[in-house]
Design an enzyme around this catalytic site. Structure first.
Site, short mmCIF file in Angstrom:
data_model
loop_
_atom_site.label_atom_id
_atom_site.label_comp_id
_atom_site.label_asym_id
_atom_site.label_seq_id
_atom_site.Cartn_x
_atom_site.Cartn_y
_atom_site.Cartn_z
N SER A 22 -2.97 -0.37 -9.34
CA SER A 22 -2.30 1.00 -8.68
C SER A 22 -1.03 1.20 -9.58
CB SER A 22 -2.23 0.27 -7.36
OG SER A 22 -1.07 1.20 -6.60
N TYR A 82 1.48 -6.08 -1.27
CA TYR A 82 0.62 -5.31 -1.91
C TYR A 82 1.03 -5.18 -3.58
CZ TYR A 82 -2.11 -0.86 -2.90
OH TYR A 82 -3.27 -0.16 -3.61
N LYS A 97 -1.15 -6.18 -7.04
CA LYS A 97 -1.46 -5.11 -7.86
C LYS A 97 -1.19 -5.61 -9.22
CE LYS A 97 -4.37 -2.84 -5.31
NZ LYS A 97 -5.83 -2.71 -5.62
N THR A 125 -6.77 9.72 0.56
CA THR A 125 -7.86 9.01 1.14
C THR A 125 -7.21 8.57 2.63
OG1 THR A 125 -7.39 6.71 0.45
CG2 THR A 125 -8.52 7.97 -1.07
N1 NAD Z 1 -5.89 5.38 -2.00
C1 NAD Z 1 -4.96 5.33 -2.78
O1 NAD Z 1 -4.04 6.17 -2.84
C2 NAD Z 1 -5.15 4.13 -3.69
C3 NAD Z 1 -3.95 4.11 -4.72
C4 NAD Z 1 -4.00 2.98 -5.74
C5 NAD Z 1 -4.87 2.19 -5.55
N2 NAD Z 1 -5.83 2.12 -4.71
C6 NAD Z 1 -6.86 1.12 -4.64
O2 NAD Z 1 -8.32 1.67 -4.65
C7 NAD Z 1 -9.15 0.60 -4.04
C8 NAD Z 1 -9.86 1.47 -3.09
O3 NAD Z 1 -8.93 2.20 -2.09
P1 NAD Z 1 -9.27 3.55 -1.13
O4 NAD Z 1 -8.33 4.39 -0.92
O5 NAD Z 1 -10.94 3.81 -1.44
O6 NAD Z 1 -9.41 2.48 0.13
P2 NAD Z 1 -10.81 2.13 1.35
O7 NAD Z 1 -9.96 1.53 2.42
O8 NAD Z 1 -11.48 3.32 1.57
O9 NAD Z 1 -11.64 1.05 0.49
C9 NAD Z 1 -11.38 -0.12 0.16
C10 NAD Z 1 -12.68 -1.14 0.72
O10 NAD Z 1 -12.65 -2.24 0.49
C11 NAD Z 1 -13.34 -3.11 1.43
N3 NAD Z 1 -12.66 -4.28 1.74
C12 NAD Z 1 -11.61 -4.68 2.30
N4 NAD Z 1 -11.46 -5.98 2.44
C13 NAD Z 1 -12.47 -6.62 1.77
C14 NAD Z 1 -13.13 -7.81 1.68
N5 NAD Z 1 -12.22 -8.96 1.88
N6 NAD Z 1 -14.29 -8.11 0.82
C15 NAD Z 1 -14.86 -6.97 0.48
N7 NAD Z 1 -14.76 -5.65 0.84
C16 NAD Z 1 -13.46 -5.53 1.44
C17 NAD Z 1 -13.07 -1.98 2.84
O11 NAD Z 1 -14.09 -2.49 3.73
C18 NAD Z 1 -13.23 -0.95 2.15
O12 NAD Z 1 -14.67 -0.07 2.10
C19 NAD Z 1 -8.27 -0.21 -3.39
O13 NAD Z 1 -8.21 -1.53 -4.13
C20 NAD Z 1 -6.73 0.17 -3.30
O14 NAD Z 1 -5.79 -0.68 -3.33
C21 NAD Z 1 -5.87 3.05 -3.51
#
Ligand code: NAD
Length: 302
Positions: free
Chosen positions: A193, A208, A212, A243
């Protein structure tokens, strides 16, 4: 760690384990890729360049960004896909659609908590047996919490680190142990991230951010150790993506701040991560190792 004086003295007798780098020879796993087949025309070579081969495991596979990226890998030729998530049911509809859209690919789901190494090892072994190999790992499983550092409970801190960082390590370790005896190399991508690079504003999210940041370092260490097996390890650092993690009335003020500080004036949409992921998982990324691709509209310039 030595717990008494004699053990401490014995430290001087240690032999350090030494990591081995590839010699890059034509018989090594890091040899340059062969040129594209001579019979391909320009369009064929373009497709060949970004072709994704083999089978992938995607953690957090029921999440928004993961599913968007899963579709892209399938579009680029992925043969088999295992979506691992603590709650695969939350995306039952989209996963059913994906299976219908790509009938020739094998798509399976498994309920896995990335904090549970036994469950991860079992899922990787079952996936390899079911699909024939594991060639790609993409770690999307992640959680975010916005808590002031002074209010951070130990449990929240540990749980964030366990899921975002240790969970990614455990999955990479299990997959590498599968890839190494396969002798086919592979690609591992952690979703880090912008929070691993800079402190976000205005929301406090120390756990967080640290988790990261640790992923960026984890990627470097594993990329160095596993290159000799032909395993490339990279990260993608998304900026604010539109999202569920960033939605809701209570976030309006924060969203305005995020977009007003971004040179492109907006958040990203999930499909904007798919190109970089395909690059890292395809032959186009064959010499990309230990890299971090920032996908944030330029937000990190400030
Ligand atoms: N959305 C953003 O703006 C953004 C920005 C930077 C990084 N990210 C990273 O991208 C990744 C996906 O984010 P997203 O926006 O699709 O969120 P999301 O919540 O839709 O996806 C995360 C998934 O991880 C699963 N999860 C959580 N804990 C878990 C565990 N202990 N074991 C297995 N699965 C688990 C959840 O059930 C979920 O399906 C994350 O790592 C997030 O930190 C997201």
């Amino acid at each position: 760690m030595p717990d008494n004086a004699s053990e401490r003295d014995a430290l001087v007798n240690r032999q350090l384990p030494q990591m081995q780098l590839s010699d890059g020879s034509s018989s090594s796993f890091t040899a340059p890729p062969p040129p594209p087949p001579h019979y391909l025309d320009a369009e064929g070579r373009a497709q060949h360049r970004f072709a994704v081969e083999g089978n992938a495991i995607i953690t957090g596979g029921a999440g928004t960004l993961a599913l968007e990226c899963a579709r892209a890998l399938l579009e680029h030729g992925l043969s088999g896909l295992a979506l691992l998530d603590i709650n695969p049911q939350q995306a039952a509809g989209p996963i059913t659609s994906l299976i219908a859209e790509f009938p020739s690919a094998q798509i399976i789901t498994k309920q896995v908590d990335v904090r549970d190494s036994e469950s991860i090892n079992a899922a990787v072994a079952e996936t390899a047996k079911h699909l024939g190999s594991v060639d790609i790992l993409c770690c999307f499983a992640g959680v975010v919490g916005c808590t002031h550092a002074t209010d951070m409970a130990l449990e929240e801190w540990k749980s964030t680190m366990d899921i975002n960082c240790t969970g990614s390590f455990l999955c990479a370790q299990a997959v590498a142990k599968q890839m190494i005896p396969q002798e086919t190399g592979g690609s591992i991508v952690f979703i880090a991230s912008i929070s691993g690079h800079r402190v976000n504003f205005p929301q406090p999210q120390v756990a967080y951010n640290v988790s990261k940041s640790a992923l960026l370092s984890l990627k470097n260490s594993l990329a160095a150790e596993w290159a000799r097996y032909g395993i490339r390890v990279n990260t993608i650092s998304p900026g604010y993506m539109d999202t569920i993690l960033n939605k809701g009335h209570g976030l309006e003020k924060a969203r305005n701040i995020w977009t007003s500080r971004n040179p492109m004036g907006r958040m990203g949409v999930p499909q904007e991560l798919t190109g970089p992921l395909v690059l890292l998982c395809s032959g186009a990324g064959s010499y990309i190792n230990a890299a971090d691709i920032v996908v944030d509209g330029g937000g990190l310039v400030f």
